[in-house]
Design a protein around this motif. Structure first.
Motif, PDB file in Angstrom:
ATOM      1  N   ARG A 126      -4.544 -12.326  13.667  1.00 46.74           N
ATOM      2  CA  ARG A 126      -4.587 -12.375  12.203  1.00 46.74           C
ATOM      3  C   ARG A 126      -5.976 -12.822  11.770  1.00 46.74           C
ATOM      4  O   ARG A 126      -6.551 -13.715  12.390  1.00 46.74           O
ATOM      5  CB  ARG A 126      -3.549 -13.368  11.675  1.00 46.74           C
ATOM      6  N   ASN A 127      -6.521 -12.210  10.760  1.00 46.28           N
ATOM      7  CA  ASN A 127      -7.772 -12.698  10.179  1.00 46.28           C
ATOM      8  C   ASN A 127      -7.736 -12.368   8.680  1.00 46.28           C
ATOM      9  O   ASN A 127      -6.946 -11.518   8.253  1.00 46.28           O
ATOM     10  CB  ASN A 127      -9.010 -12.103  10.892  1.00 46.28           C
ATOM     11  N   PRO A 128      -8.535 -13.044   7.879  1.00 44.46           N
ATOM     12  CA  PRO A 128      -8.418 -12.883   6.426  1.00 44.46           C
ATOM     13  C   PRO A 128      -8.573 -11.441   5.959  1.00 44.46           C
ATOM     14  O   PRO A 128      -7.863 -10.994   5.043  1.00 44.46           O
ATOM     15  CB  PRO A 128      -9.550 -13.768   5.881  1.00 44.46           C
ATOM     16  N   ALA A 129      -9.479 -10.690   6.562  1.00 45.34           N
ATOM     17  CA  ALA A 129      -9.711  -9.314   6.096  1.00 45.34           C
ATOM     18  C   ALA A 129      -8.505  -8.423   6.418  1.00 45.34           C
ATOM     19  O   ALA A 129      -8.080  -7.611   5.587  1.00 45.34           O
ATOM     20  CB  ALA A 129     -10.975  -8.758   6.733  1.00 45.34           C
ATOM     21  N   ALA A 130      -7.938  -8.595   7.604  1.00 44.66           N
ATOM     22  CA  ALA A 130      -6.753  -7.805   7.970  1.00 44.66           C
ATOM     23  C   ALA A 130      -5.574  -8.206   7.089  1.00 44.66           C
ATOM     24  O   ALA A 130      -4.800  -7.341   6.640  1.00 44.66           O
ATOM     25  CB  ALA A 130      -6.410  -8.013   9.446  1.00 44.66           C
ATOM     26  N   LEU A 131      -5.449  -9.497   6.811  1.00 46.94           N
ATOM     27  CA  LEU A 131      -4.343  -9.947   5.958  1.00 46.94           C
ATOM     28  C   LEU A 131      -4.510  -9.434   4.524  1.00 46.94           C
ATOM     29  O   LEU A 131      -3.518  -9.137   3.844  1.00 46.94           O
ATOM     30  CB  LEU A 131      -4.228 -11.477   5.989  1.00 46.94           C
ATOM     31  N   ALA A 132      -5.761  -9.290   4.083  1.00 44.15           N
ATOM     32  CA  ALA A 132      -5.987  -8.713   2.743  1.00 44.15           C
ATOM     33  C   ALA A 132      -5.550  -7.245   2.722  1.00 44.15           C
ATOM     34  O   ALA A 132      -4.950  -6.776   1.741  1.00 44.15           O
ATOM     35  CB  ALA A 132      -7.463  -8.855   2.363  1.00 44.15           C
ATOM     36  N   ASP A 133      -5.844  -6.512   3.789  1.00 45.19           N
ATOM     37  CA  ASP A 133      -5.362  -5.117   3.882  1.00 45.19           C
ATOM     38  C   ASP A 133      -3.832  -5.082   3.829  1.00 45.19           C
ATOM     39  O   ASP A 133      -3.233  -4.235   3.148  1.00 45.19           O
ATOM     40  CB  ASP A 133      -5.828  -4.470   5.191  1.00 45.19           C
ATOM     41  N   ILE A 134      -3.211  -6.002   4.569  1.00 45.63           N
ATOM     42  CA  ILE A 134      -1.737  -6.033   4.604  1.00 45.63           C
ATOM     43  C   ILE A 134      -1.179  -6.327   3.210  1.00 45.63           C
ATOM     44  O   ILE A 134      -0.196  -5.711   2.774  1.00 45.63           O
ATOM     45  CB  ILE A 134      -1.241  -7.063   5.646  1.00 45.63           C
ATOM     46  N   ALA A 135      -1.829  -7.245   2.499  1.00 43.98           N
ATOM     47  CA  ALA A 135      -1.361  -7.573   1.139  1.00 43.98           C
ATOM     48  C   ALA A 135      -1.427  -6.344   0.240  1.00 43.98           C
ATOM     49  O   ALA A 135      -0.512  -6.066  -0.552  1.00 43.98           O
ATOM     50  CB  ALA A 135      -2.196  -8.713   0.564  1.00 43.98           C
ATOM     51  N   ARG A 136      -2.513  -5.580   0.358  1.00 52.00           N
ATOM     52  CA  ARG A 136      -2.643  -4.363  -0.466  1.00 52.00           C
ATOM     53  C   ARG A 136      -1.559  -3.333  -0.084  1.00 52.00           C
ATOM     54  O   ARG A 136      -0.981  -2.678  -0.949  1.00 52.00           O
ATOM     55  CB  ARG A 136      -4.056  -3.777  -0.303  1.00 52.00           C
ATOM     56  N   ILE A 137      -1.290  -3.221   1.206  1.00 57.85           N
ATOM     57  CA  ILE A 137      -0.252  -2.279   1.647  1.00 57.85           C
ATOM     58  C   ILE A 137       1.115  -2.703   1.112  1.00 57.85           C
ATOM     59  O   ILE A 137       1.895  -1.874   0.613  1.00 57.85           O
ATOM     60  CB  ILE A 137      -0.249  -2.169   3.191  1.00 57.85           C
ATOM     61  N   GLU A 138       1.396  -3.995   1.167  1.00 61.79           N
ATOM     62  CA  GLU A 138       2.685  -4.467   0.626  1.00 61.79           C
ATOM     63  C   GLU A 138       2.773  -4.176  -0.868  1.00 61.79           C
ATOM     64  O   GLU A 138       3.833  -3.817  -1.382  1.00 61.79           O
ATOM     65  CB  GLU A 138       2.836  -5.970   0.866  1.00 61.79           C
ATOM     66  N   ASN A 139       1.634  -4.311  -1.535  1.00 64.08           N
ATOM     67  CA  ASN A 139       1.587  -4.022  -2.966  1.00 64.08           C
ATOM     68  C   ASN A 139       1.888  -2.531  -3.228  1.00 64.08           C
ATOM     69  O   ASN A 139       2.672  -2.175  -4.115  1.00 64.08           O
ATOM     70  CB  ASN A 139       0.185  -4.438  -3.434  1.00 64.08           C
ATOM     71  N   ILE A 140       1.280  -1.668  -2.417  1.00 64.90           N
ATOM     72  CA  ILE A 140       1.515  -0.216  -2.559  1.00 64.90           C
ATOM     73  C   ILE A 140       2.987   0.105  -2.305  1.00 64.90           C
ATOM     74  O   ILE A 140       3.627   0.830  -3.081  1.00 64.90           O
ATOM     75  CB  ILE A 140       0.625   0.577  -1.576  1.00 64.90           C
ATOM     76  N   TRP A 141       3.505  -0.407  -1.220  1.00 59.99           N
ATOM     77  CA  TRP A 141       4.909  -0.119  -0.889  1.00 59.99           C
ATOM     78  C   TRP A 141       5.831  -0.618  -2.006  1.00 59.99           C
ATOM     79  O   TRP A 141       6.728   0.103  -2.441  1.00 59.99           O
ATOM     80  CB  TRP A 141       5.313  -0.802   0.425  1.00 59.99           C
TER      81      TRP A 141
END
Ligand SMILES: N[C@@H](CCC(=O)N[C@@H](CS)C(=O)NCC(=O)O)C(=O)O
Length: 220
Positions: A126-141
């Motif tokens: 886990r790292n902040p940049a990957a977690l930011a991508d995950i947050a955006r994906i959760e937002n899209i879904w």
């Protein structure tokens, strides 16, 4: 009869191959698979002979050569639009936007948490940049399911379409790396993971003979 061969990398690891393969399945295409081991010394040479970009997937279909997963999806959608996109033009525009965002983005997630459908590495890398991508994906879904998904478990409801195919390797990554997800994201991920096409892909990946060391060590 359609003459189609899909050039693929290892089913265990190749996330872009999974997208192209799912699109062929969504199209109901009768196609041959040509798998090249990404760990082989001559991988680059062999794939360059079959794919103009030197990358997979690449679909050879009725005399056309189509590389880039999204182009494969668009080509197959021309043949059978209803299987790939929702009928409503607003929903269809949204599907195109989120599929394109996946195709063009989320590099930090892809770099940190690669696909390996055979392994589980919960909590690793886990790292902040990957977690930011995950947050955006959760937002899209979340937004897509809320606006367009009422009729079923997938992004646009009952039909597993092009946008779901684009995000399916993200679902696979989430199974491997187990980042924290909302209940809504988990429920969507479960629906994709249980889809019969995903089960077929994972079963083939389990049966593959190849192991590529660089995708097997979560501590590198
Ligand atoms: N944008 C391409 C990405 C394709 C891609 O990067 N595929 C990887 C395998 S998952 C690959 O072939 N890599 C080969 C290499 O970099 O040597 C697509 O959408 O198909």
């Amino acid at each position: 009869m359609t003459d189609a061969t899909l050039i693929l990398g290892n089913k265990a690891y190749s996330s872009w191959s999974l997208r192209g393969w799912l699109m062929c399945k969504i199209a109901g295409l009768d196609f041959a698979e040509e798998i090249h081991d990404m760990g082989a010394d001559d991988w680059k040479v062999r794939v360059a002979l079959r794919s103009p970009s030197g990358k997979v997937p690449c679909l050879h279909i009725d005399g056309a050569t189509v590389w880039e997963s999204l182009a494969i999806g668009e080509h197959l959608a021309e043949r059978n639009p209803a299987a790939f996109y929702p009928a409503d033009p607003i929903a269809r525009a949204h599907a195109r936007a989120i599929a394109s965002e996946m195709h063009a983005g989320f590099g930090e997630l892809r770099k940190a948490m690669w696909m390996n459908v055979r392994r589980r590495f919960p909590g690793k890398r886990r790292n902040p940049a990957a977690l930011a991508d995950i947050a955006r994906i959760e937002n899209i879904w979340g937004e897509t399911r809320q606006r367009f998904g009422a009729g079923g478990p997938y992004l646009f409801g009952a039909q597993f379409g092009l946008a779901d195919a684009m995000y399916a390797p993200v679902v696979a990554r989430f199974y491997t790396w187990a980042p924290d997800l909302s209940a809504a994201s988990k429920s969507y991920a479960d629906a994709v993971w249980q889809h019969r096409f995903m089960r077929e892909w994972v079963a083939s990946a389990e049966a593959e003979p190849w192991v590529v060391a660089r995708y097997e060590d979560p501590d590198i």
